[in-house]
Write a protein that holds these residues in place. Structure first.
Motif, PDB file in Angstrom:
ATOM      1  N   ALA A  49       7.780  -8.094   7.917  1.00 11.34           N
ATOM      2  CA  ALA A  49       7.294  -7.628   9.222  1.00 11.34           C
ATOM      3  C   ALA A  49       8.067  -8.388  10.290  1.00 11.34           C
ATOM      4  O   ALA A  49       8.639  -9.453  10.030  1.00 11.34           O
ATOM      5  CB  ALA A  49       5.805  -7.880   9.364  1.00 11.34           C
ATOM      6  N   ARG A  50       8.063  -7.830  11.479  1.00  9.58           N
ATOM      7  CA  ARG A  50       8.728  -8.539  12.575  1.00  9.58           C
ATOM      8  C   ARG A  50       7.887  -8.407  13.840  1.00  9.58           C
ATOM      9  O   ARG A  50       7.247  -7.392  14.080  1.00  9.58           O
ATOM     10  CB  ARG A  50      10.145  -8.030  12.787  1.00  9.58           C
ATOM     11  N   ASP A  75      -9.522   4.430  -3.543  1.00  8.46           N
ATOM     12  CA  ASP A  75     -10.561   3.410  -3.696  1.00  8.46           C
ATOM     13  C   ASP A  75     -10.009   2.081  -4.210  1.00  8.46           C
ATOM     14  O   ASP A  75     -10.761   1.171  -4.531  1.00  8.46           O
ATOM     15  CB  ASP A  75     -11.668   3.919  -4.623  1.00  8.46           C
ATOM     16  N   GLN A  76      -8.682   1.951  -4.270  1.00  4.07           N
ATOM     17  CA  GLN A  76      -8.049   0.730  -4.773  1.00  4.07           C
ATOM     18  C   GLN A  76      -7.493  -0.097  -3.614  1.00  4.07           C
ATOM     19  O   GLN A  76      -6.975   0.456  -2.653  1.00  4.07           O
ATOM     20  CB  GLN A  76      -6.900   1.085  -5.714  1.00  4.07           C
ATOM     21  N   THR A  77      -7.607  -1.413  -3.741  1.00  4.30           N
ATOM     22  CA  THR A  77      -7.124  -2.326  -2.705  1.00  4.30           C
ATOM     23  C   THR A  77      -6.292  -3.431  -3.347  1.00  4.30           C
ATOM     24  O   THR A  77      -6.670  -3.971  -4.384  1.00  4.30           O
ATOM     25  CB  THR A  77      -8.318  -2.958  -1.946  1.00  4.30           C
ATOM     26  N   ARG A  78      -5.182  -3.750  -2.723  1.00  2.00           N
ATOM     27  CA  ARG A  78      -4.320  -4.858  -3.164  1.00  2.00           C
ATOM     28  C   ARG A  78      -3.935  -5.679  -1.938  1.00  2.00           C
ATOM     29  O   ARG A  78      -3.912  -5.169  -0.824  1.00  2.00           O
ATOM     30  CB  ARG A  78      -3.040  -4.347  -3.832  1.00  2.00           C
ATOM     31  N   GLU A  79      -3.598  -6.962  -2.152  1.00  2.00           N
ATOM     32  CA  GLU A  79      -3.205  -7.848  -1.049  1.00  2.00           C
ATOM     33  C   GLU A  79      -1.915  -8.579  -1.367  1.00  2.00           C
ATOM     34  O   GLU A  79      -1.646  -8.908  -2.512  1.00  2.00           O
ATOM     35  CB  GLU A  79      -4.293  -8.895  -0.770  1.00  2.00           C
ATOM     36  N   THR A  80      -1.167  -8.864  -0.309  1.00  2.00           N
ATOM     37  CA  THR A  80       0.003  -9.730  -0.439  1.00  2.00           C
ATOM     38  C   THR A  80      -0.459 -11.169  -0.301  1.00  2.00           C
ATOM     39  O   THR A  80      -1.603 -11.442   0.070  1.00  2.00           O
ATOM     40  CB  THR A  80       1.052  -9.441   0.662  1.00  2.00           C
ATOM     41  N   ALA A  81       0.445 -12.081  -0.543  1.00  2.00           N
ATOM     42  CA  ALA A  81       0.157 -13.492  -0.297  1.00  2.00           C
ATOM     43  C   ALA A  81       0.146 -13.748   1.207  1.00  2.00           C
ATOM     44  O   ALA A  81       0.733 -12.986   1.980  1.00  2.00           O
ATOM     45  CB  ALA A  81       1.227 -14.360  -0.960  1.00  2.00           C
ATOM     46  N   CYS A  82      -0.504 -14.787   1.607  1.00  2.00           N
ATOM     47  CA  CYS A  82      -0.568 -15.173   3.019  1.00  2.00           C
ATOM     48  C   CYS A  82       0.657 -16.030   3.349  1.00  2.00           C
ATOM     49  O   CYS A  82       1.013 -16.940   2.597  1.00  2.00           O
ATOM     50  CB  CYS A  82      -1.857 -15.958   3.257  1.00  2.00           C
ATOM     51  N   ARG A  83       1.306 -15.724   4.455  1.00  2.00           N
ATOM     52  CA  ARG A  83       2.426 -16.535   4.936  1.00  2.00           C
ATOM     53  C   ARG A  83       1.920 -17.387   6.092  1.00  2.00           C
ATOM     54  O   ARG A  83       1.161 -16.919   6.931  1.00  2.00           O
ATOM     55  CB  ARG A  83       3.591 -15.653   5.402  1.00  2.00           C
ATOM     56  N   SER A  88       6.978 -13.257  11.937  1.00  2.00           N
ATOM     57  CA  SER A  88       7.941 -12.404  11.231  1.00  2.00           C
ATOM     58  C   SER A  88       7.972 -12.784   9.748  1.00  2.00           C
ATOM     59  O   SER A  88       8.959 -13.335   9.255  1.00  2.00           O
ATOM     60  CB  SER A  88       9.327 -12.535  11.854  1.00  2.00           C
ATOM     61  N   PRO A  89       6.885 -12.486   9.033  1.00  2.00           N
ATOM     62  CA  PRO A  89       6.806 -12.888   7.621  1.00  2.00           C
ATOM     63  C   PRO A  89       7.695 -12.048   6.724  1.00  2.00           C
ATOM     64  O   PRO A  89       7.992 -10.885   7.012  1.00  2.00           O
ATOM     65  CB  PRO A  89       5.334 -12.652   7.272  1.00  2.00           C
ATOM     66  N   CYS A  90       8.139 -12.648   5.635  1.00  2.00           N
ATOM     67  CA  CYS A  90       8.909 -11.961   4.603  1.00  2.00           C
ATOM     68  C   CYS A  90       8.096 -12.035   3.310  1.00  2.00           C
ATOM     69  O   CYS A  90       7.820 -13.131   2.819  1.00  2.00           O
ATOM     70  CB  CYS A  90      10.267 -12.628   4.426  1.00  2.00           C
ATOM     71  N   TRP A  91       7.670 -10.893   2.792  1.00  2.00           N
ATOM     72  CA  TRP A  91       6.848 -10.875   1.578  1.00  2.00           C
ATOM     73  C   TRP A  91       7.664 -10.486   0.351  1.00  2.00           C
ATOM     74  O   TRP A  91       7.571 -11.141  -0.672  1.00  2.00           O
ATOM     75  CB  TRP A  91       5.676  -9.899   1.728  1.00  2.00           C
ATOM     76  N   GLN A  92       8.384  -9.385   0.410  1.00  2.00           N
ATOM     77  CA  GLN A  92       9.109  -8.847  -0.747  1.00  2.00           C
ATOM     78  C   GLN A  92       8.174  -8.722  -1.956  1.00  2.00           C
ATOM     79  O   GLN A  92       8.532  -9.091  -3.074  1.00  2.00           O
ATOM     80  CB  GLN A  92      10.319  -9.723  -1.097  1.00  2.00           C
ATOM     81  N   GLU A  93       6.959  -8.183  -1.723  1.00  2.00           N
ATOM     82  CA  GLU A  93       5.967  -8.056  -2.794  1.00  2.00           C
ATOM     83  C   GLU A  93       5.721  -6.601  -3.132  1.00  2.00           C
ATOM     84  O   GLU A  93       5.636  -5.749  -2.254  1.00  2.00           O
ATOM     85  CB  GLU A  93       4.648  -8.702  -2.379  1.00  2.00           C
ATOM     86  N   GLU A  94       5.589  -6.341  -4.441  1.00  3.10           N
ATOM     87  CA  GLU A  94       5.263  -5.002  -4.918  1.00  3.10           C
ATOM     88  C   GLU A  94       3.780  -4.945  -5.253  1.00  3.10           C
ATOM     89  O   GLU A  94       3.282  -5.765  -6.029  1.00  3.10           O
ATOM     90  CB  GLU A  94       6.095  -4.653  -6.145  1.00  3.10           C
ATOM     91  N   LEU A  95       3.092  -3.979  -4.662  1.00  5.26           N
ATOM     92  CA  LEU A  95       1.664  -3.768  -4.905  1.00  5.26           C
ATOM     93  C   LEU A  95       1.543  -2.511  -5.757  1.00  5.26           C
ATOM     94  O   LEU A  95       1.930  -1.422  -5.329  1.00  5.26           O
ATOM     95  CB  LEU A  95       0.920  -3.618  -3.575  1.00  5.26           C
ATOM     96  N   THR A  96       1.027  -2.653  -6.977  1.00  5.62           N
ATOM     97  CA  THR A  96       0.979  -1.549  -7.931  1.00  5.62           C
ATOM     98  C   THR A  96      -0.434  -0.964  -8.010  1.00  5.62           C
ATOM     99  O   THR A  96      -1.406  -1.695  -8.145  1.00  5.62           O
ATOM    100  CB  THR A  96       1.419  -2.027  -9.323  1.00  5.62           C
ATOM    101  N   PHE A  97      -0.490   0.363  -7.933  1.00  2.00           N
ATOM    102  CA  PHE A  97      -1.755   1.093  -7.995  1.00  2.00           C
ATOM    103  C   PHE A  97      -1.682   2.113  -9.130  1.00  2.00           C
ATOM    104  O   PHE A  97      -0.600   2.568  -9.488  1.00  2.00           O
ATOM    105  CB  PHE A  97      -1.993   1.878  -6.695  1.00  2.00           C
TER     106      PHE A  97
END
Length: 183
Positions: A49-50, A75-83, A88-97
């Motif tokens: 994000a920026r 009805d499914q929820t996933r979260e990234t890690a907290c920065r 301007s966080p960089c996650w590069q995370e895959e959330l699988t549903f």
């Protein structure tokens, strides 16, 4: 394979109303199986994000936040890690549903708070297009790597937060999505 010989079904799985007696003959029945829907996967990759507009309380309200993303698909929820302490966080995370019939993913941006409830900063909706066809092999891209505007979320109760009163966008997020069928 179902065999019926002389009125005795051998491993017959058919209801009795469909049973027939066939003298000394074998009958082959093919049963088509519906594809296992739980193997259909949707992956939303939150890249970065920026210029996220700071939320929260006190002096941190206009500065750096502790952002994380909560993705909602049906009805499914996933979260990234907290920065920590960044706009301007960089996650590069895959959330699988598990892929379902929903064709949108809602991304909600929060700032982690230590002593209070996490602050909702804003959100965006990622349109996945038509429901994808799933097959084994290479993943099928649904959303190419793109930037989405993070809009303020309207709170259902209480006064409108003064921080968001005159803002149209709270920053942007880079997202991509693809689908595949697990073996």
């Amino acid at each position: 394979r179902v065999v019926v010989v002389d009125d005795e079904p051998a491993g017959c799985l058919l209801p009795s109303c469909f049973e027939e007696t066939i003298d000394s003959e074998q009958v082959e029945v093919e049963v088509a199986r519906a594809p296992d829907e739980s193997k259909n996967k949707l992956v939303v990759k939150v890249h970065r994000a920026r210029r996220l507009f700071g939320g929260g309380y006190g002096f941190g309200a206009v500065g750096a936040t502790h952002p994380f993303v909560r993705a909602v698909y049906g009805d499914q929820t996933r979260e990234t890690a907290c920065r920590q302490r960044t706009t301007s966080p960089c996650w590069q995370e895959e959330l699988t549903f598990e892929a379902r019939s929903a064709t949108t993913v809602k991304l909600l941006f929060y700032s982690r708070n230590t002593y209070m409830a996490d602050s909702l900063l804003g959100g965006c909706v990622v349109d996945l297009g038509a429901r994808p066809e799933f097959s084994l092999g290479a993943p099928r891209p649904l959303v190419e790597k793109s930037w989405f505007s993070v809009e303020p979320e309207r709170r259902p109760t209480g006064p409108e937060d003064f921080l968001f009163r005159h803002r149209n966008a709270l920053g942007s997020v880079e997202v991509s999505a693809y689908a595949y069928r697990a073996p």
